[in-house]
Design a protein around this motif. Sequence first.
Motif, PDB file in Angstrom:
ATOM      1  N   ARG A 116       0.825  -1.011  -0.411  1.00 49.47           N
ATOM      2  CA  ARG A 116       0.054  -0.171   0.123  1.00 49.47           C
ATOM      3  C   ARG A 116       1.051   1.111  -0.337  1.00 49.47           C
ATOM      4  O   ARG A 116       1.926   1.147   0.181  1.00 49.47           O
ATOM      5  N   PRO A 117       0.784   2.294  -0.469  1.00 47.90           N
ATOM      6  CA  PRO A 117       1.256   3.245  -0.941  1.00 47.90           C
ATOM      7  C   PRO A 117       1.382   4.503   0.590  1.00 47.90           C
ATOM      8  O   PRO A 117       0.125   3.932   1.372  1.00 47.90           O
ATOM      9  N   ASN A 118       2.346   4.668   0.906  1.00 45.16           N
ATOM     10  CA  ASN A 118       2.479   5.398   2.238  1.00 45.16           C
ATOM     11  C   ASN A 118       1.747   6.778   1.979  1.00 45.16           C
ATOM     12  O   ASN A 118       2.192   7.921   1.655  1.00 45.16           O
ATOM     13  N   LEU A 119       0.765   6.912   3.068  1.00 46.15           N
ATOM     14  CA  LEU A 119       0.469   8.584   2.731  1.00 46.15           C
ATOM     15  C   LEU A 119       0.957   9.289   3.836  1.00 46.15           C
ATOM     16  O   LEU A 119       1.081  10.466   2.565  1.00 46.15           O
ATOM     17  N   LEU A 120       2.160   8.906   3.981  1.00 42.13           N
ATOM     18  CA  LEU A 120       3.173  10.330   4.903  1.00 42.13           C
ATOM     19  C   LEU A 120       3.834  10.357   3.519  1.00 42.13           C
ATOM     20  O   LEU A 120       4.821  11.254   3.849  1.00 42.13           O
ATOM     21  N   ARG A 135       3.325  11.607   0.670  1.00 42.64           N
ATOM     22  CA  ARG A 135       2.792  12.952  -0.218  1.00 42.64           C
ATOM     23  C   ARG A 135       3.172  13.923   0.610  1.00 42.64           C
ATOM     24  O   ARG A 135       3.215  13.798   1.639  1.00 42.64           O
ATOM     25  N   PRO A 136       3.138  15.101  -0.100  1.00 42.67           N
ATOM     26  CA  PRO A 136       3.375  16.310   0.062  1.00 42.67           C
ATOM     27  C   PRO A 136       2.047  17.161   1.207  1.00 42.67           C
ATOM     28  O   PRO A 136       1.259  16.468   0.812  1.00 42.67           O
ATOM     29  N   PHE A 137       2.714  17.807   2.262  1.00 46.00           N
ATOM     30  CA  PHE A 137       1.785  18.170   3.212  1.00 46.00           C
ATOM     31  C   PHE A 137       0.758  19.277   2.129  1.00 46.00           C
ATOM     32  O   PHE A 137       1.684  20.244   1.235  1.00 46.00           O
ATOM     33  N   VAL A 138      -0.689  19.862   2.584  1.00 48.37           N
ATOM     34  CA  VAL A 138      -0.726  20.750   1.380  1.00 48.37           C
ATOM     35  C   VAL A 138      -1.666  21.098   3.432  1.00 48.37           C
ATOM     36  O   VAL A 138      -2.862  20.515   3.326  1.00 48.37           O
ATOM     37  N   ALA A 139      -1.728  22.709   3.267  1.00 51.60           N
ATOM     38  CA  ALA A 139      -2.225  23.043   4.295  1.00 51.60           C
ATOM     39  C   ALA A 139      -3.881  23.949   3.611  1.00 51.60           C
ATOM     40  O   ALA A 139      -4.390  24.042   2.375  1.00 51.60           O
TER      41      ALA A 139
END
Length: 124
Positions: free
Chosen positions: A15-19, A21-25
């Motif tokens: 499974r892809p690690n959601l962490l 991914r870049p943070f979006v404010a």
Amino acid sequence: MNLVLVVLSCPQFTRPNLLDRPFVAILRDERQDQGDGAFGYVFEAANGIRESRVGYPGSKGQTNMQESYRFPLDDGTFAKVRFVADEFGFRAESPLLPTPHPLPAHAVAQIRVAEEQRRRGIQF
């Protein structure tokens, strides 16, 4: 031993690690609920994603809604979609949505004949 080799040779899926991914404010997140079926919300993120929706009770017991949203595309532009859902159904508008092919001339002629017959009161 063969069974173990078959199992070990199967492709491994992760499974892809959601962490990763870049943070979006989140710039804006406003919600209102009137308690009578009417509501509204607006959501906006720093990457350009934006969504706004309003809803209100419809005349046939349904919830009527109007929404617009946009999200960034790979080329740097934004996809924009707008829709209305009410007594008359669901209607979406966007340059991204496919459009039907034009009707052939003979079909247009048949539609005109049917409209003329309907206007004169002819029914089948």
